[in-house]
Scaffold this active site. Structure first.
Site, PDB file in Angstrom:
ATOM      1  N   ARG A  62     122.833  44.672  52.871  1.00 30.97           N
ATOM      2  CA  ARG A  62     123.892  45.637  52.612  1.00 30.97           C
ATOM      3  C   ARG A  62     124.037  45.721  51.094  1.00 30.97           C
ATOM      4  O   ARG A  62     123.909  44.717  50.401  1.00 30.97           O
ATOM      5  CB  ARG A  62     125.180  45.135  53.265  1.00 30.97           C
ATOM      6  N   HIS A 102     133.140  53.553  44.859  1.00 33.72           N
ATOM      7  CA  HIS A 102     134.557  53.376  45.174  1.00 33.72           C
ATOM      8  C   HIS A 102     135.229  52.745  43.948  1.00 33.72           C
ATOM      9  O   HIS A 102     134.593  52.506  42.939  1.00 33.72           O
ATOM     10  CB  HIS A 102     134.721  52.421  46.349  1.00 33.72           C
ATOM     11  N   CYS A 114     130.578  58.017  49.440  1.00 33.03           N
ATOM     12  CA  CYS A 114     129.967  57.111  50.418  1.00 33.03           C
ATOM     13  C   CYS A 114     129.796  57.768  51.793  1.00 33.03           C
ATOM     14  O   CYS A 114     128.963  58.660  51.924  1.00 33.03           O
ATOM     15  CB  CYS A 114     130.777  55.821  50.463  1.00 33.03           C
TER      16      CYS A 114
HETATM   17  N1  GLN Z   1     129.448  53.274  56.789  1.00 31.73           N
HETATM   18  C1  GLN Z   1     128.622  53.754  55.727  1.00 31.73           C
HETATM   19  C2  GLN Z   1     127.598  52.740  55.255  1.00 31.73           C
HETATM   20  O1  GLN Z   1     127.797  51.564  55.471  1.00 31.73           O
HETATM   21  C3  GLN Z   1     129.487  54.212  54.577  1.00 31.73           C
HETATM   22  C4  GLN Z   1     130.259  53.099  53.961  1.00 31.73           C
HETATM   23  C5  GLN Z   1     131.400  53.555  53.102  1.00 31.73           C
HETATM   24  O2  GLN Z   1     131.792  54.721  53.155  1.00 31.73           O
HETATM   25  N2  GLN Z   1     131.983  52.653  52.365  1.00 31.73           N
HETATM   26  O3  GLN Z   1     126.617  53.113  54.656  1.00 31.73           O
END
Ligand code: GLN
Length: 224
Positions: A130, A194, A95
């Site tokens: 998101r 994740h 990520c």
């Molecule tokens: N902050 C980054 C995004 O929102 C990565 C998120 C994460 O590593 N979970 O894309």
């Protein structure tokens, strides 16, 4: 006693969302099963770091704020990470850690976080959604099931150089358009997964084998 396998966890204290540190624990467990002890070093702000002291680099996910803090420190390590990757050594980036290998990450607040610019891709935010939820995709090592939560949409700039890590069955992966998850380049895997991702034993065992090979190579080179 033989030297332990050395793992560098980049910015463990800042980049560790949704159980990513579990990836390193799973690898240590599998390596122990194969007779290898592991030493895990947290490489954090201001610390010295030579990637060639290690058999594996791990970079977990992070919130936008932590990413902006890390980005200012991380640029010191660009050359050593680039050479380590070009020398075909193993690395797993999740990520935010994955986003850092590309050119830049444009966040939801409009800030552009400069990234390492080692591999030809970039990540942008678009206002509508998101990407959160369960994911399932097919990889070279079989099916992977995990969890994603990110705003950034990643797009490859040079498709001849990068391969996707997987083909989506469920969820978004890199972005809502391409139906692809993550990235592979030499022995590097980047992924939005994740959970931790390495609860998928097929991928965990494949990476553990690559780490053992890298460890043997490093020991052979240092004993020359
Ligand atoms: N902050 C980054 C995004 O929102 C990565 C998120 C994460 O590593 N979970 O894309």
């Amino acid at each position: 006693m033989s030297e332990p396998i050395k793992i560098a966890y980049l910015y463990e204290d800042l980049m560790n969302t949704y159980g990513d540190s579990g990836d390193v624990k799973i690898l240590s467990f599998l390596l122990k099963e194969k007779g290898y002890d592991t030493q895990v070093d947290n490489i954090s702000l201001g610390m010295k770091f030579n990637a060639f002291d290690y058999d594996f680099l791990f970079f977990g996910g992070g919130q936008d704020f932590e990413q902006s803090v890390v980005s200012t420190d991380l640029k010191r390590h660009r050359e050593t990470i680039k050479e380590y990757i070009d020398d075909d050594n193993p690395m797993l980036c999740i990520c935010g850690g994955y986003q850092f290998l590309g050119k830049y990450y444009e966040t939801s607040s409009g800030e552009t976080i400069p990234c390492l610019d080692i591999l030809p891709f970039h990540t942008v935010f678009k206002a509508d959604s998101r990407m959160i939820g369960d994911t399932e995709y097919k990889t070279e090592w079989g099916t992977v099931r995990a969890f994603e939560n990110h705003s950034g949409r990643t797009y490859f700039d040079d498709k001849s150089k990068l391969k996707p890590f997987g083909q989506m069955v469920e969820g978004y992966g890199n972005n809502p358009d391409d139906k692809q998850e993550g990235m592979r380049y030499k022995s590097v895997i980047g992924s939005y997964s994740h959970g931790p991702i390495l609860k998928n034993e097929n991928v965990a065992r494949a990476i553990a084998d690559k780490i053992i090979a890298a460890h043997k190579k490093r020991l052979a080179e240092t004993s020359k």
